[in-house]
Write a protein that holds these residues in place. Structure first.
Motif, PDB file in Angstrom:
ATOM      1  N   ARG A   1       1.212  -1.346  -0.135  1.00  0.00           N
ATOM      2  CA  ARG A   1      -0.261   0.010  -0.110  1.00  0.00           C
ATOM      3  C   ARG A   1       0.956   1.193   0.000  1.00  0.00           C
ATOM      4  N   ASP A   2       0.914   1.959  -0.657  1.00  0.00           N
ATOM      5  CA  ASP A   2       1.760   3.537  -1.036  1.00  0.00           C
ATOM      6  C   ASP A   2       2.894   2.722  -0.945  1.00  0.00           C
TER       7      ASP A   2
ATOM      8  N   THR B   1      -2.651   3.382  -2.920  1.00  0.00           N
ATOM      9  CA  THR B   1      -2.984   2.931  -4.201  1.00  0.00           C
ATOM     10  C   THR B   1      -1.654   1.789  -3.733  1.00  0.00           C
TER      11      THR B   1
ATOM     12  N   THR C   1      -0.276  -2.153  -5.194  1.00  0.00           N
ATOM     13  CA  THR C   1       0.476  -3.072  -5.749  1.00  0.00           C
ATOM     14  C   THR C   1       0.428  -4.700  -4.979  1.00  0.00           C
TER      15      THR C   1
ATOM     16  N   ALA D   1       6.610  -5.826  -9.580  1.00  0.00           N
ATOM     17  CA  ALA D   1       4.967  -5.266  -8.814  1.00  0.00           C
ATOM     18  C   ALA D   1       3.905  -5.344 -10.014  1.00  0.00           C
TER      19      ALA D   1
ATOM     20  N   ASP E   1       0.493  -3.732 -11.963  1.00  0.00           N
ATOM     21  CA  ASP E   1       0.448  -2.524 -12.255  1.00  0.00           C
ATOM     22  C   ASP E   1      -0.746  -1.946 -10.918  1.00  0.00           C
ATOM     23  N   THR E   2      -1.030  -0.821 -11.005  1.00  0.00           N
ATOM     24  CA  THR E   2      -1.197  -0.144  -9.748  1.00  0.00           C
ATOM     25  C   THR E   2      -2.947   0.357  -9.720  1.00  0.00           C
TER      26      THR E   2
ATOM     27  N   THR F   1      -5.630   2.237  -7.953  1.00  0.00           N
ATOM     28  CA  THR F   1      -5.880   3.473  -6.245  1.00  0.00           C
ATOM     29  C   THR F   1      -7.673   3.000  -6.386  1.00  0.00           C
TER      30      THR F   1
END
Length: 167
Positions: free
Chosen positions: A68-69, A95, A97, A110, A112-113, A115
């Motif tokens: 997270r972030d 955000t 991953t 990682a 894709d993100t 959010t």
């Protein structure tokens, strides 16, 4: 004049390239592929459901790390493709991953993100309320009430591969 180099300096010079190679392997060079299909859905005002598809390495994945972030917040076994992340603040953007990890500790790149902004209203998790089972009297009633799960704030449905349903 002849110069001698201490043994400790030679040992250090020989191990530095090996250390760099080991660190590089930890970052995806030999590890599994990045997980795909990352989605995040609101659970409550302070929690979210993070879901993803199995990494291409399949059986070689021993765990998944959820970030997270940029900070690791959870690690789950390789057969698990979902985790609930709690302790979030209402009305806050996060955000996420996911990274796959093999038995040797090699990490994938990682994913894709994804959010999501948590809901500003505090919602409770679904719960079942049961009436008194042994109640006997002139007003004998049994009550079983199941409250529905809150839907994702964007109205989207949970994809079948994350719901536990099979076709």
């Amino acid at each position: 004049m002849r110069r001698t180099v201490p043994l400790a300096a030679l040992t250090l010079a020989a191990t530095l390239p090996l250390t760099a190679c080991a660190a590089e392997a930890q970052e995806g060079a030999n590890g599994p592929e990045a997980p795909a299909g990352l989605t995040v859905h609101a659970g409550t005002a302070t929690s979210v459901h993070v879901m993803w598809n199995r990494a291409d390495a399949g059986e070689d994945v021993s765990a998944y790390e959820v970030h997270r972030d940029g900070e690791r917040v959870a690690e789950v076994p390789g057969e698990t493709y979902m985790v609930d992340v709690d302790g979030l603040r209402p009305s806050s953007a996060y955000t996420f991953t996911v990274r796959a990890k093999d038995a040797a500790g090699n990490l994938s790149p990682a994913s894709d993100t994804a959010t999501l902004t948590t809901d500003g209203r505090r919602r409770e998790a679904p719960r079942t309320v049961l009436g008194p089972a042994g109640h006997r009297g002139p007003h004998h009633h049994h009550l079983r009430l199941t409250l529905p799960s809150p839907l994702p704030s964007n109205g989207a449905e949970v994809p079948p591969e994350h719901s536990g349903r099979t076709s």
